[in-house]
Design a protein around this motif. Sequence first.
Motif, mmCIF file in Angstrom:
data_model
loop_
_atom_site.group_PDB
_atom_site.id
_atom_site.type_symbol
_atom_site.label_atom_id
_atom_site.label_comp_id
_atom_site.label_asym_id
_atom_site.label_seq_id
_atom_site.Cartn_x
_atom_site.Cartn_y
_atom_site.Cartn_z
ATOM 1 N N THR A 2 0.857 -1.196 0.000
ATOM 2 C CA THR A 2 0.000 0.000 0.000
ATOM 3 C C THR A 2 0.884 1.234 0.000
ATOM 4 O O THR A 2 1.895 1.280 0.707
ATOM 5 C CB THR A 2 -0.850 0.036 1.286
ATOM 6 O OG1 THR A 2 -1.549 -1.176 1.375
ATOM 7 C CG2 THR A 2 -1.829 1.177 1.269
ATOM 8 N N ASP A 3 0.495 2.201 -0.812
ATOM 9 C CA ASP A 3 1.241 3.445 -0.856
ATOM 10 C C ASP A 3 1.270 4.073 0.533
ATOM 11 O O ASP A 3 2.313 4.471 1.030
ATOM 12 C CB ASP A 3 0.549 4.383 -1.859
ATOM 13 C CG ASP A 3 1.405 5.584 -2.174
ATOM 14 O OD1 ASP A 3 2.626 5.432 -2.109
ATOM 15 O OD2 ASP A 3 0.845 6.651 -2.465
ATOM 16 N N ALA A 4 0.107 4.127 1.202
ATOM 17 C CA ALA A 4 0.076 4.806 2.491
ATOM 18 C C ALA A 4 -1.209 4.508 3.241
ATOM 19 O O ALA A 4 -2.258 4.318 2.624
ATOM 20 C CB ALA A 4 0.184 6.295 2.257
ATOM 21 N N ILE A 5 -1.079 4.461 4.559
ATOM 22 C CA ILE A 5 -2.281 4.417 5.394
ATOM 23 C C ILE A 5 -2.269 5.709 6.210
ATOM 24 O O ILE A 5 -1.349 5.954 6.982
ATOM 25 C CB ILE A 5 -2.283 3.175 6.306
ATOM 26 C CG1 ILE A 5 -2.293 1.900 5.453
ATOM 27 C CG2 ILE A 5 -3.490 3.203 7.245
ATOM 28 C CD1 ILE A 5 -2.254 0.601 6.229
ATOM 29 N N HIS A 6 -3.269 6.534 5.968
ATOM 30 C CA HIS A 6 -3.357 7.811 6.677
ATOM 31 C C HIS A 6 -4.449 7.688 7.728
ATOM 32 O O HIS A 6 -5.570 7.284 7.407
ATOM 33 C CB HIS A 6 -3.740 8.938 5.717
ATOM 34 C CG HIS A 6 -2.821 9.037 4.527
ATOM 35 N ND1 HIS A 6 -1.616 9.686 4.567
ATOM 36 C CD2 HIS A 6 -2.937 8.531 3.272
ATOM 37 C CE1 HIS A 6 -1.026 9.590 3.383
ATOM 38 N NE2 HIS A 6 -1.809 8.900 2.577
ATOM 39 N N ILE A 7 -4.114 8.026 8.975
ATOM 40 C CA ILE A 7 -5.112 7.919 10.042
ATOM 41 C C ILE A 7 -5.210 9.254 10.767
ATOM 42 O O ILE A 7 -4.198 9.796 11.210
ATOM 43 C CB ILE A 7 -4.727 6.818 11.065
ATOM 44 C CG1 ILE A 7 -4.458 5.484 10.359
ATOM 45 C CG2 ILE A 7 -5.824 6.651 12.124
ATOM 46 C CD1 ILE A 7 -4.019 4.345 11.272
ATOM 47 N N GLY A 8 -6.425 9.767 10.884
ATOM 48 C CA GLY A 8 -6.622 11.005 11.645
ATOM 49 C C GLY A 8 -7.075 12.133 10.745
ATOM 50 O O GLY A 8 -7.452 11.922 9.592
ATOM 51 N N ALA A 16 -7.179 14.081 -1.050
ATOM 52 C CA ALA A 16 -7.296 15.164 -2.050
ATOM 53 C C ALA A 16 -5.977 15.322 -2.800
ATOM 54 O O ALA A 16 -5.968 15.472 -4.033
ATOM 55 C CB ALA A 16 -7.689 16.467 -1.351
ATOM 56 N N ALA A 17 -4.862 15.240 -2.063
ATOM 57 C CA ALA A 17 -3.554 15.401 -2.709
ATOM 58 C C ALA A 17 -3.318 14.273 -3.711
ATOM 59 O O ALA A 17 -2.860 14.506 -4.834
ATOM 60 C CB ALA A 17 -2.455 15.421 -1.650
ATOM 61 N N LEU A 18 -3.684 13.054 -3.310
ATOM 62 C CA LEU A 18 -3.487 11.893 -4.194
ATOM 63 C C LEU A 18 -4.335 12.033 -5.468
ATOM 64 O O LEU A 18 -3.851 11.806 -6.583
ATOM 65 C CB LEU A 18 -3.858 10.630 -3.419
ATOM 66 C CG LEU A 18 -3.675 9.279 -4.080
ATOM 67 C CD1 LEU A 18 -3.434 8.223 -2.997
ATOM 68 C CD2 LEU A 18 -4.857 8.862 -4.923
ATOM 69 N N PRO A 45 -15.790 17.714 -0.297
ATOM 70 C CA PRO A 45 -14.806 18.812 -0.428
ATOM 71 C C PRO A 45 -13.415 18.340 -0.834
ATOM 72 O O PRO A 45 -12.600 19.143 -1.280
ATOM 73 C CB PRO A 45 -14.764 19.421 0.981
ATOM 74 C CG PRO A 45 -16.007 18.961 1.669
ATOM 75 C CD PRO A 45 -16.406 17.676 1.040
ATOM 76 N N TYR A 46 -13.130 17.044 -0.673
ATOM 77 C CA TYR A 46 -11.787 16.521 -0.977
ATOM 78 C C TYR A 46 -11.729 15.844 -2.344
ATOM 79 O O TYR A 46 -10.711 15.278 -2.714
ATOM 80 C CB TYR A 46 -11.350 15.539 0.130
ATOM 81 C CG TYR A 46 -11.344 16.213 1.476
ATOM 82 C CD1 TYR A 46 -10.253 16.989 1.875
ATOM 83 C CD2 TYR A 46 -12.451 16.129 2.319
ATOM 84 C CE1 TYR A 46 -10.258 17.640 3.093
ATOM 85 C CE2 TYR A 46 -12.468 16.776 3.537
ATOM 86 C CZ TYR A 46 -11.364 17.540 3.917
ATOM 87 O OH TYR A 46 -11.381 18.199 5.114
ATOM 88 N N LEU A 47 -12.847 15.900 -3.078
ATOM 89 C CA LEU A 47 -12.922 15.252 -4.394
ATOM 90 C C LEU A 47 -12.842 16.305 -5.481
ATOM 91 O O LEU A 47 -13.237 17.461 -5.261
ATOM 92 C CB LEU A 47 -14.265 14.511 -4.534
ATOM 93 C CG LEU A 47 -14.548 13.386 -3.545
ATOM 94 C CD1 LEU A 47 -16.008 12.921 -3.676
ATOM 95 C CD2 LEU A 47 -13.593 12.213 -3.774
#
Length: 346
Positions: A2-8, A16-18, A45-47
């Motif tokens: 996985t590229d990343a797991i972001h939590i929080g 949004a950045a991805l 809002p993040y799309l």
Amino acid sequence: MTDAIHIGPEALPALAALLGRPGTTRVAVLADTNTARLCYHALKPYLPEEHLLIEVPAGEEHKTLATSERVWGELTEHRFDRHSVLVCLGGGVISDLGGFCAALYKRGMRCVVVPTTLLAQVDAAIGGKTGVDFMGYKNHLGVFQLPEAVCIDTSFLSTLDPRELRAGYAEVVKHWLIADADAFAEQRHQGLFVEDWTPVVRESVLVKQRIVEQDPTEKGPRKLLNFGHTVGHALESYLLSQAGRSILHGEAVAAGIICESWLSVQKGLLTERELNQIETFLFSVFEKVQFVTLETQAIAELALQDKKNQGSTINCTLLEGIGRGVYDQPVSVTEIADSLRYYHRL
Ligand SMILES: NC(=O)c1ccc[n+]([C@@H]2O[C@H](COP(=O)([O-])OP(=O)(O)OC[C@H]3O[C@@H](n4cnc5c(N)ncnc54)[C@H](O)[C@@H]3O)[C@@H](O)[C@H]2O)c1
Ligand SMILES: O=C(O)C(=O)C[C@@H](O)[C@H](O)[C@H](O)COP(=O)(O)O
Ligand SMILES: [Zn+2]
């Protein structure tokens, strides 16, 4: 991996950045009727402004090839290519189904998971098991395919039904029992009275990630994550096949944990005292799953389709102490039926 797991709170900005990276052609959001109504507005809002919402009916009974065909149909009609991204917004049904659809669409489109149930945040979104149910068997068709990213924001849990929250907690407990005795000793007393789920989710994700990294395709140690599921999946499949009976995956796993802990005692791996601790705790959180003793044989036989089996040997994951799982432990249908009878008598 996985590229990343972001939590929080940084999880949705990371999404949004991805999505904003050059090369992303189009974005689709896969949601079920509930997450479309209750979670989509917080994601919007993040799309990118231009995106497609694909809405499917909620519930395990829709984690099927038929629903997958609907998703593939919409992607095809809207001319999605491989560089487009499917954002799976929902619980484990959506991450399993969406991951499966993304993996097969044009042999693989991009996929990001935004899990919205406790169960999906601590378990289903992590580790790349995707799939659908088939002929009454759980996750019978599927592929291992990690998403590009998992973006976990526990504020989604605020609208979750308490029964669903409790079901997700079963997988948290499973992680403690196979790999974290200290967490079981220290954290079980607070039960579901958790003010901030973020640290609990973070710890649980870490347990799962460490195991998946060692064995992404379940040849060995990943089988530990299946503790409670040999019996749990059999119970779940059986009750889902019966009109008017309902069971959630996590509820079946909680019952499966008790049965498989009992089997661990029968094999001389776990003490009666430890079994008692596990049972007392689980019954302080979960109601007993209802079935009649006449049904035990039929339920137990469903374990013959468990994915950990080799030939006719049912390989179960058991405990050799609280916090220490052990995999590839052969059990018979009769032993599984006995464990269900034990559970029924409790
Ligand atoms: N792939 C894996 O590693 C893995 C791990 C564990 C479980 N699973 C699978 O996950 C599934 C169970 O997942 P689940 O318990 O999340 O079920 P689910 O996806 O059906 O979600 C439960 C219910 O909650 C609703 N919901 C979701 N998010 C919500 C929110 N924030 N607010 C209000 N309602 C919301 C859904 O619409 C649904 O009705 C099972 O199919 C199981 O097999 C997969
Ligand atoms: O990630 C894993 O590995 C698991 O076994 C996690 C389980 O909680 C999950 O229910 C999984 O979908 C079960 O997989 P299956 O291979 O038994 O269908
Ligand atoms: Zn599970």
